[in-house]
Design a protein around this motif. Structure first.
Motif, PDB file in Angstrom:
ATOM      1  N   TYR A 165       0.837  -1.204   0.000  1.00  0.00           N
ATOM      2  CA  TYR A 165       0.000   0.000   0.000  1.00  0.00           C
ATOM      3  C   TYR A 165       0.873   1.256   0.000  1.00  0.00           C
ATOM      4  O   TYR A 165       0.605   2.203  -0.750  1.00  0.00           O
ATOM      5  N   ARG A 190       2.337   1.760  -3.404  1.00  0.00           N
ATOM      6  CA  ARG A 190       1.335   2.152  -4.395  1.00  0.00           C
ATOM      7  C   ARG A 190       0.922   3.611  -4.246  1.00  0.00           C
ATOM      8  O   ARG A 190       0.516   4.255  -5.214  1.00  0.00           O
ATOM      9  N   GLN A 191       1.037   4.150  -3.048  1.00  0.00           N
ATOM     10  CA  GLN A 191       0.720   5.569  -2.846  1.00  0.00           C
ATOM     11  C   GLN A 191       1.680   6.474  -3.621  1.00  0.00           C
ATOM     12  O   GLN A 191       1.341   7.607  -3.962  1.00  0.00           O
ATOM     13  N   PRO A 210       0.963   9.595  -8.790  1.00  0.00           N
ATOM     14  CA  PRO A 210       0.147  10.434  -7.898  1.00  0.00           C
ATOM     15  C   PRO A 210      -0.685  11.478  -8.635  1.00  0.00           C
ATOM     16  O   PRO A 210      -1.843  11.728  -8.268  1.00  0.00           O
ATOM     17  N   LYS A 260      -3.674   9.741 -10.349  1.00  0.00           N
ATOM     18  CA  LYS A 260      -4.689   9.365  -9.362  1.00  0.00           C
ATOM     19  C   LYS A 260      -5.465  10.578  -8.872  1.00  0.00           C
ATOM     20  O   LYS A 260      -6.678  10.498  -8.639  1.00  0.00           O
ATOM     21  N   THR A 268      -5.578   3.315  -3.062  1.00  0.00           N
ATOM     22  CA  THR A 268      -4.877   4.599  -2.992  1.00  0.00           C
ATOM     23  C   THR A 268      -5.567   5.664  -3.837  1.00  0.00           C
ATOM     24  O   THR A 268      -5.519   6.850  -3.514  1.00  0.00           O
ATOM     25  N   THR A 269      -6.242   5.255  -4.921  1.00  0.00           N
ATOM     26  CA  THR A 269      -6.988   6.230  -5.728  1.00  0.00           C
ATOM     27  C   THR A 269      -8.277   6.638  -5.029  1.00  0.00           C
ATOM     28  O   THR A 269      -8.639   7.824  -5.006  1.00  0.00           O
ATOM     29  N   LEU A 299      -8.741   6.695  -1.887  1.00  0.00           N
ATOM     30  CA  LEU A 299      -8.354   7.567  -0.772  1.00  0.00           C
ATOM     31  C   LEU A 299      -8.276   9.020  -1.245  1.00  0.00           C
ATOM     32  O   LEU A 299      -8.705   9.943  -0.533  1.00  0.00           O
ATOM     33  N   GLN A 300      -7.775   9.214  -2.460  1.00  0.00           N
ATOM     34  CA  GLN A 300      -7.740  10.566  -3.024  1.00  0.00           C
ATOM     35  C   GLN A 300      -9.147  11.106  -3.268  1.00  0.00           C
ATOM     36  O   GLN A 300      -9.399  12.303  -3.109  1.00  0.00           O
ATOM     37  N   SER A 353     -12.249   0.580   4.222  1.00  0.00           N
ATOM     38  CA  SER A 353     -10.868   1.060   4.265  1.00  0.00           C
ATOM     39  C   SER A 353     -10.612   1.925   5.494  1.00  0.00           C
ATOM     40  O   SER A 353     -11.133   3.046   5.580  1.00  0.00           O
TER      41      SER A 353
END
Length: 254
Positions: free
Chosen positions: A66, A69-70, A74, A77, A100-101, A103-104, A121
């Motif tokens: 994870y 991947r963040q 960036p 995403k 991670t996408t 989360l954005q 999540s």
């Protein structure tokens, strides 16, 4: 041709055409299909491709941690997240998948938005904890540490009680023939339950995940209402998805 040269040729064709067929490789390289199948098997074991019936596809890139991947793509995403956040309407119930996408997306929801966000999540739940008007429903279950999402029977049972307006789905791999696929079976079951519990489903896909496949199939491509990606993705990569009547939404990378 040496074995190493043959396998390098296979990878070059795969990267160019997005798929290879055992029968065509056998004819082009003038070796038996058994030899090609052995090559594909060993390349798959090395993590370089995903075997499918009759050949191979590009392997899903979503195998990193994870945290790693963040750091990947960036800006792309963030562009996807901006576009996806605009699909959320006031007072909707929205399933926000882990990733991670996604989360954005949580970070791009307007501060005046009134909505209920259902998520498995922990990072997304924490990101929304300070949002003034969003109610957060945190799904329980067993933490899948690699992806930082809750999975398992408890997660699926809770999703079965929810009828959401929208599901924003984090996509591991997307292919017009294989569909939506992931690398973990438990996560596949959870994503399927998310799709089944929503009126509309949005797939959030970076360029490197298009035309790839993973081990466990979640649903066919027709499960998606929208596909959100960045404007930097070449048009030719999206033709097969448009042909399946999926609405494509693209946003500029800042």
């Amino acid at each position: 041709m040496l074995t190493a040269e043959r396998r390098q040729f296979i990878l070059e064709i795969l990267n160019k055409d997005k798929k290879v067929l055992s029968s065509e490789l056998s004819a082009d390289l003038k070796v038996s299909e058994d030899t090609i199948r052995r090559d594909l098997r060993e390349l798959a074991e090395a993590g370089l491709l995903q075997r499918v019936h009759g050949g191979a596809l590009l392997k899903s890139p979503a195998t990193a941690s994870y945290a790693d991947r963040q750091k990947q793509a960036p800006k792309e995403k963030e562009a996807i997240a901006r576009a996806a956040a605009k699909l959320v309407r006031p007072r909707q119930v929205v399933i926000l998948d882990g990733g991670t996408t996604t989360l954005q997306v949580a970070r791009h929801l307007p501060l005046d938005l009134q909505a209920t966000i259902v998520t498995n999540s922990p990072p997304i739940a924490i990101a929304l904890a300070e949002h003034p008007q969003i109610e957060v429903v945190m799904l329980g279950g067993q933490l899948y540490k690699k992806a930082l999402v809750n999975v398992g029977a408890a997660t699926i049972e809770a999703l079965g009680m929810i009828r959401a307006d929208l599901c924003l789905l984090g996509v591991c791999s997307l292919h017009p023939e294989v569909g939506i696929s992931v690398t973990n079976l438990d996560e596949a079951h959870v994503k399927r339950a998310m799709i089944q519990g929503a009126a509309e489903v949005v797939g959030l896909v970076t360029a490197q995940k298009l035309d790839t496949a993973a081990t466990y199939v979640v649903e066919s491509i027709q499960a998606l209402t929208y596909l959100v990606t960045a404007a930097t993705v070449p048009h030719e990569m999206l033709v097969a998805y448009k042909d399946l009547d999926i609405t494509i939404i693209r946003d500029e990378v800042g």
